[in-house]
Design an enzyme around this catalytic site. Structure first.
Site, PDB file in Angstrom:
ATOM      1  N   LYS A  76       7.682 -44.292   7.154  1.00  0.00           N
ATOM      2  CA  LYS A  76       6.656 -43.557   6.391  1.00  0.00           C
ATOM      3  C   LYS A  76       7.212 -42.270   5.804  1.00  0.00           C
ATOM      4  CE  LYS A  76       2.656 -45.574   8.591  1.00  0.00           C
ATOM      5  NZ  LYS A  76       1.489 -45.382   9.463  1.00  0.00           N
TER       6      LYS A  76
ATOM      7  N   LYS B  57      11.937 -35.555   1.042  1.00  0.00           N
ATOM      8  CA  LYS B  57      11.301 -34.717   2.059  1.00  0.00           C
ATOM      9  C   LYS B  57      12.139 -34.843   3.341  1.00  0.00           C
ATOM     10  CE  LYS B  57       6.841 -36.138   0.134  1.00  0.00           C
ATOM     11  NZ  LYS B  57       5.658 -37.012   0.300  1.00  0.00           N
TER      12      LYS B  57
ATOM     13  N   SER C 256       4.902 -37.426  -4.331  1.00  0.00           N
ATOM     14  CA  SER C 256       5.179 -38.633  -3.540  1.00  0.00           C
ATOM     15  C   SER C 256       6.632 -39.061  -3.662  1.00  0.00           C
ATOM     16  CB  SER C 256       4.276 -39.770  -4.040  1.00  0.00           C
ATOM     17  OG  SER C 256       4.709 -41.015  -3.540  1.00  0.00           O
ATOM     18  N   ALA C 257       7.183 -39.635  -2.581  1.00  0.00           N
ATOM     19  CA  ALA C 257       8.550 -40.176  -2.612  1.00  0.00           C
ATOM     20  C   ALA C 257       8.607 -41.514  -3.333  1.00  0.00           C
ATOM     21  CB  ALA C 257       9.051 -40.348  -1.185  1.00  0.00           C
ATOM     22  N   SER C 258       7.450 -42.109  -3.622  1.00  0.00           N
ATOM     23  CA  SER C 258       7.442 -43.485  -4.144  1.00  0.00           C
ATOM     24  C   SER C 258       7.725 -43.563  -5.640  1.00  0.00           C
ATOM     25  CB  SER C 258       6.087 -44.138  -3.870  1.00  0.00           C
ATOM     26  OG  SER C 258       6.066 -45.415  -4.468  1.00  0.00           O
TER      27      SER C 258
ATOM     28  N   ASP D  50       0.208 -35.960  -1.293  1.00  0.00           N
ATOM     29  CA  ASP D  50       1.087 -37.089  -1.006  1.00  0.00           C
ATOM     30  C   ASP D  50       0.275 -38.364  -1.337  1.00  0.00           C
ATOM     31  OD1 ASP D  50       3.245 -38.558   0.314  1.00  0.00           O
ATOM     32  OD2 ASP D  50       1.812 -38.867   1.934  1.00  0.00           O
ATOM     33  N   LEU D  51       0.954 -39.486  -1.529  1.00  0.00           N
ATOM     34  CA  LEU D  51       0.221 -40.709  -1.915  1.00  0.00           C
ATOM     35  C   LEU D  51      -0.044 -41.602  -0.698  1.00  0.00           C
ATOM     36  CD1 LEU D  51      -0.917 -42.547  -4.160  1.00  0.00           C
ATOM     37  CD2 LEU D  51       1.385 -43.486  -4.435  1.00  0.00           C
ATOM     38  N   ASP D  52       1.047 -42.220  -0.195  1.00  0.00           N
ATOM     39  CA  ASP D  52       0.902 -43.180   0.907  1.00  0.00           C
ATOM     40  C   ASP D  52       0.449 -42.476   2.179  1.00  0.00           C
ATOM     41  OD1 ASP D  52       1.171 -45.274   2.685  1.00  0.00           O
ATOM     42  OD2 ASP D  52       3.336 -45.044   2.873  1.00  0.00           O
TER      43      ASP D  52
ATOM     44  N   GLU E 297      -0.634 -33.877   3.370  1.00  0.00           N
ATOM     45  CA  GLU E 297       0.475 -34.757   3.802  1.00  0.00           C
ATOM     46  C   GLU E 297       0.156 -35.484   5.101  1.00  0.00           C
ATOM     47  OE1 GLU E 297       3.348 -36.215   3.958  1.00  0.00           O
ATOM     48  OE2 GLU E 297       4.226 -35.670   2.062  1.00  0.00           O
ATOM     49  N   ASP E 298       0.619 -36.731   5.224  1.00  0.00           N
ATOM     50  CA  ASP E 298       0.414 -37.464   6.486  1.00  0.00           C
ATOM     51  C   ASP E 298       1.708 -37.586   7.297  1.00  0.00           C
ATOM     52  OD1 ASP E 298       1.622 -39.339   4.663  1.00  0.00           O
ATOM     53  OD2 ASP E 298       1.093 -40.916   6.082  1.00  0.00           O
TER      54      ASP E 298
ATOM     55  N   ARG F 140      13.263 -45.276  -0.342  1.00  0.00           N
ATOM     56  CA  ARG F 140      13.482 -46.726  -0.236  1.00  0.00           C
ATOM     57  C   ARG F 140      14.822 -47.039   0.441  1.00  0.00           C
ATOM     58  NH1 ARG F 140      12.972 -49.463  -5.842  1.00  0.00           N
ATOM     59  NH2 ARG F 140      11.067 -48.230  -5.745  1.00  0.00           N
TER      60      ARG F 140
ATOM     61  N   THR G  75      -0.712 -47.631   1.521  1.00  0.00           N
ATOM     62  CA  THR G  75       0.279 -48.591   1.023  1.00  0.00           C
ATOM     63  C   THR G  75       1.301 -48.940   2.099  1.00  0.00           C
ATOM     64  OG1 THR G  75       1.184 -46.649  -0.091  1.00  0.00           O
ATOM     65  CG2 THR G  75       0.195 -48.306  -1.484  1.00  0.00           C
TER      66      THR G  75
HETATM   67  P1  B16 Z   1       9.020 -46.826  -3.086  1.00  0.00           P
HETATM   68  P2  B16 Z   1       4.744 -41.169   0.034  1.00  0.00           P
HETATM   69  C1  B16 Z   1       6.565 -43.099   0.441  1.00  0.00           C
HETATM   70  O1  B16 Z   1       5.374 -42.672  -0.157  1.00  0.00           O
HETATM   71  C2  B16 Z   1       6.276 -44.089   1.561  1.00  0.00           C
HETATM   72  O2  B16 Z   1       5.553 -43.432   2.602  1.00  0.00           O
HETATM   73  C3  B16 Z   1       7.566 -44.630   2.128  1.00  0.00           C
HETATM   74  O3  B16 Z   1       7.302 -45.576   3.162  1.00  0.00           O
HETATM   75  C4  B16 Z   1       8.366 -45.285   0.994  1.00  0.00           C
HETATM   76  O4  B16 Z   1       9.626 -45.747   1.488  1.00  0.00           O
HETATM   77  C5  B16 Z   1       8.599 -44.261  -0.129  1.00  0.00           C
HETATM   78  O5  B16 Z   1       7.335 -43.781  -0.586  1.00  0.00           O
HETATM   79  C6  B16 Z   1       9.347 -44.872  -1.302  1.00  0.00           C
HETATM   80  O6  B16 Z   1       8.533 -45.834  -1.903  1.00  0.00           O
HETATM   81  O7  B16 Z   1       9.889 -47.877  -2.458  1.00  0.00           O
HETATM   82  O8  B16 Z   1       7.718 -47.365  -3.637  1.00  0.00           O
HETATM   83  O9  B16 Z   1       9.773 -45.992  -4.100  1.00  0.00           O
HETATM   84  O10 B16 Z   1       4.206 -41.107   1.450  1.00  0.00           O
HETATM   85  O11 B16 Z   1       5.829 -40.142  -0.236  1.00  0.00           O
HETATM   86  O12 B16 Z   1       3.656 -41.152  -0.995  1.00  0.00           O
HETATM   87 MG    MG Z   2       2.796 -40.237   3.040  1.00  0.00          MG
END
Ligand code: B16
Ligand code: MG
Length: 220
Positions: free
Chosen positions: A45, A147, A116-118, A9-11, A171-172, A49, A17
């Protein structure tokens, strides 16, 4: 235990972040006329988005007030601000042990994936200098379900042609750990044990991870 692939996972695992997401959401909340508190940010977390925006509006008592178009505009505004923050990120913002572990895995012949979801994951990985240490990158642009759906992890394993039972996930978030378990993968929680009941085992940070236990050096 002898795994062939590590999925990160990233964040919250590789970088923090969450603090930049918080600042950008807080600014949007102010513009909407309410304060968004750090403890309320915990619920954002690991979630997407648009889900984050819906939670934010709910905490401000503004749920069901806006059309989908208005919400898209708000999310885009928050994201523009978030990108301003993460564009300034550099290698010093990697969390303890992250780069060392990725390098160690590469020298041991282990495949690495991001899960990652980001949607901003590629920008962040490039800025902190670890993009070349990944064999595949699965981010919010590539998946259709969030997730705890396991798609973000199974897609990476499928691209690498590695069975799910040979994959280990870092994962966190509890939702992310549930996603890993649903995929049949081994789930390492990063953080505090009491918040991560679905983890097979929890380490406080990547620096404490016992690499030799899960990825032993192969003897010739
Ligand atoms: P973005 P992860 C997630 O990252 C964040 O934890 C979460 O707070 C955020 O809403 C999501 O990414 C989407 O991010 O707006 O940059 O697309 O923990 O899955 O690495
Ligand atoms: Mg995370």
């Amino acid at each position: 235990m002898n795994f062939r692939c590590a999925i990160f996972d990233l964040d919250g695992v590789l970088v923090d972040t969450a603090k930049y997401h918080y600042l950008a959401w807080k600014e949007l909340a102010r513009q909407l006329g309410f304060e968004f508190l750090p403890e309320q940010n915990e619920r954002l977390k690991g979630v997407s988005r648009m889900t984050s925006l819906n939670i934010l509006l709910e905490t401000g008592g503004l749920q069901n007030r806006f059309s989908e178009e208005e919400k898209e505009r708000m999310a885009a505004k928050k994201n523009a601000r978030y990108i301003e923050y993460v564009s300034q990120m550099e290698e010093s913002e990697l969390l303890a042990g992250a780069k060392e572990l990725l390098q160690q895995l590469k020298t041991r012949g282990i495949k690495t994936a991001l899960g990652s979801a980001s949607k901003n994951a590629p920008l962040i990985l490039n800025n902190v200098g670890i993009a070349p240490l990944f064999d595949v990158i699965v981010d919010g642009n590539r998946i259709s379900t969030a997730k705890p759906n396991p798609e973000v992890f199974t897609l990476g394993a499928d691209m690498l042609r590695i069975p799910y039972s040979s994959c280990l996930v870092f994962e966190d978030s509890e939702a992310g750990l549930q996603a890993a378990k649903r995929a049949g993968m081994y789930a390492i929680g990063i953080g505090n044990e009491k918040n991560l009941p679905s983890a097979d085992i929890v380490y406080p940070c990547l620096k404490e991870f016992e690499t030799d236990r899960y990825f032993p050096v192969k003897q010739d």
